[in-house]
Every structure is written in structure tokens, then in C-alpha cells.
Write an enzyme that holds these catalytic residues in place. Structure first.
Site, PDB file in Angstrom:
ATOM      1  N   GLU A 142      -2.338  -6.959   7.399  1.00 37.92           N
ATOM      2  CA  GLU A 142      -1.009  -6.988   8.005  1.00 37.92           C
ATOM      3  C   GLU A 142      -1.040  -7.831   9.269  1.00 37.92           C
ATOM      4  O   GLU A 142      -2.097  -8.120   9.837  1.00 37.92           O
ATOM      5  CB  GLU A 142      -0.571  -5.547   8.319  1.00 37.92           C
ATOM      6  CG  GLU A 142       0.811  -5.387   8.933  1.00 37.92           C
ATOM      7  CD  GLU A 142       1.922  -5.929   8.043  1.00 37.92           C
ATOM      8  OE1 GLU A 142       2.038  -7.176   7.951  1.00 37.92           O
ATOM      9  OE2 GLU A 142       2.694  -5.121   7.478  1.00 37.92           O
TER      10      GLU A 142
ATOM     11  N   HIS B  39       0.820  -1.218   0.000  1.00 40.53           N
ATOM     12  CA  HIS B  39       0.000   0.000   0.000  1.00 40.53           C
ATOM     13  C   HIS B  39       0.854   1.268   0.000  1.00 40.53           C
ATOM     14  O   HIS B  39       2.057   1.234   0.276  1.00 40.53           O
ATOM     15  CB  HIS B  39      -0.914   0.011   1.224  1.00 40.53           C
ATOM     16  CG  HIS B  39      -0.152  -0.006   2.530  1.00 40.53           C
ATOM     17  ND1 HIS B  39       0.430   1.128   3.061  1.00 40.53           N
ATOM     18  CD2 HIS B  39       0.127  -1.011   3.386  1.00 40.53           C
ATOM     19  CE1 HIS B  39       1.035   0.826   4.196  1.00 40.53           C
ATOM     20  NE2 HIS B  39       0.872  -0.473   4.420  1.00 40.53           N
TER      21      HIS B  39
END
Length: 204
Positions: A86, A13
Site C-alpha cells: 500500500e 486483502h
């Protein structure tokens, strides 16, 4: 690449304020910074000339927004998976890496088992989760080009798992919107052929 092999492009990202502050995000839902939004535009432009059939992403907004911009540019569907998140760092989320090292000097050492009271997902758990969800996606889109937008720790844990520690966590650092490419071969094995490319940022 054989006809039935599946090409997976993994994108980290864009930048968040917590990235800039070296603050551990984990499962916290931190938005992209202005710089991160620009990086997402740049990686989308870089990927525009390539053929991708589908975009998958973590549901956390820093990955989701990056993926949405890429999918919109490519004109393909975008699907979301919680398992692409994550690593969860529990009570350590929000702390800087130096603050964590001060409190737990061995925390970042390979094989370190975090104290159970911290509610931290172990590295082994992350590696297994990463392999499982990427394999599910690859098998679902066998023979196609799939783009996955996730997180640095997640992608590196996946690389560490499929390379038996030769690449990934502890070896490679992945910049924001970096591009990593792997192939899922017809026999189920994995081939890594690019890690952490950020040429699209250097060109702008």
C-alpha cells in the site's frame, strides 16, 4: 482475449481492525481480523472455479495471508513483492481519516502534495510504482492468468493510471476482498472489465 493477452485479477486483502476503525494503515503491518479471515476464505472459494497460474501479493500480512489462502485453495505458487505494498503514509499512519482531514484539510484533494516532513509517498509516486510492478508481472506471465493480492489504494491508483483518471482513486471504492479484472493486451495497452466485485460476500 487474444492468445498473447494477459489476464490480471486484482484482489484487495481482507478486513483488519484498522479498516473497521477507518484508521490509515499504509505500510503498517496490520493483521487480518476474524471477519477478514472469513472474507479471505470466501474470495478463495469464489476463485476456485477459475484458472489462475500464479498468485502474487504484497508482503504485508493482511495481503500475504489473503493471498496464501487463495493460493492454497487454487493449488498454485505464491510469490511476494514489496512493490505491491500500500501507499506509505509516513507519520500519518495510525490516524483516522477525519483526524487527517482536521489537521490537513486538503490532504485528500487530487494533486495535493503532502508536506515533505510527513514522509508520505505522493499519489504520483504510487501510480508509477503500481503501473511498473503490475507491468513487470504481466510481461513475465504473458498469455497467462495472474492473480495479484494487494491493497485498496494501490489497486485504485493503478486503475487511475491506466484509465487516465476515468476509474480508480477518487471514483471507485474497493471493499475488502473485492475483485477487479484487467487485461494487458499484446500491444501493451490495458483494458478494464470489472471493478470491485464483492458478490462472494453478498452470497454468504
Amino acid at each position: 482475449m487474444s492468445v498473447s493477452s494477459t489476464r490480471i485479477t486484482l484482489v484487495r486483502h481482507g478486513e483488519t481492525i484498522w479498516n473497521r476503525e477507518m484508521r490509515l494503515q499504509g505500510s503498517r503491518d496490520i493483521p487480518l481480523s476474524e471477519a477478514g479471515l472469513l472474507q479471505a476464505e470466501q474470495v478463495a472459494a469464489r476463485l476456485q472455479g477459475e484458472e489462475h497460474h500464479i498468485v502474487h501479493s504484497s508482503d504485508l500480512q493482511r495481503a500475504h495471508k489473503t493471498a496464501a489462502m487463495i493460493a492454497g485453495t487454487l493449488g498454485v505458487d505464491h510469490e511476494v513483492h514489496v512493490d505491491l505494498r500500500e501507499r506509505s503514509f509516513g507519520d500519518l499512519e495510525g490516524l483516522t481519516r477525519s483526524e487527517i482531514t482536521d489537521r490537513y484539510p486538503d490532504f485528500w484533494e487530487p494533486g495535493h502534495q503532502p508536506e515533505s516532513g510527513l514522509n508520505v509517498e505522493t499519489f504520483d509516486q504510487l501510480r508509477e510504482r503500481a503501473l511498473r510492478i503490475i507491468t513487470v508481472i504481466a510481461d513475465r506471465y504473458e498469455g497467462q492468468n495472474v492473480l495479484v493480492v494487494s491493497h485498496g489504494g494501490f489497486i485504485n491508483a493503478f486503475l487511475h493510471k491506466i484509465s487516465e483518471g476515468l476509474y480508480g482513486s477518487g471514483v471507485n471504492k474497493l471493499g475488502n476482498t473485492s475483485i477487479t479484472r484487467v487485461i494487458r493486451e499484446i500491444d501493451g495497452s490495458w483494458t478494464i472489465f470489472e471493478i470491485g466485485c464483492t458478490a462472494h460476500l453478498n452470497e454468504n
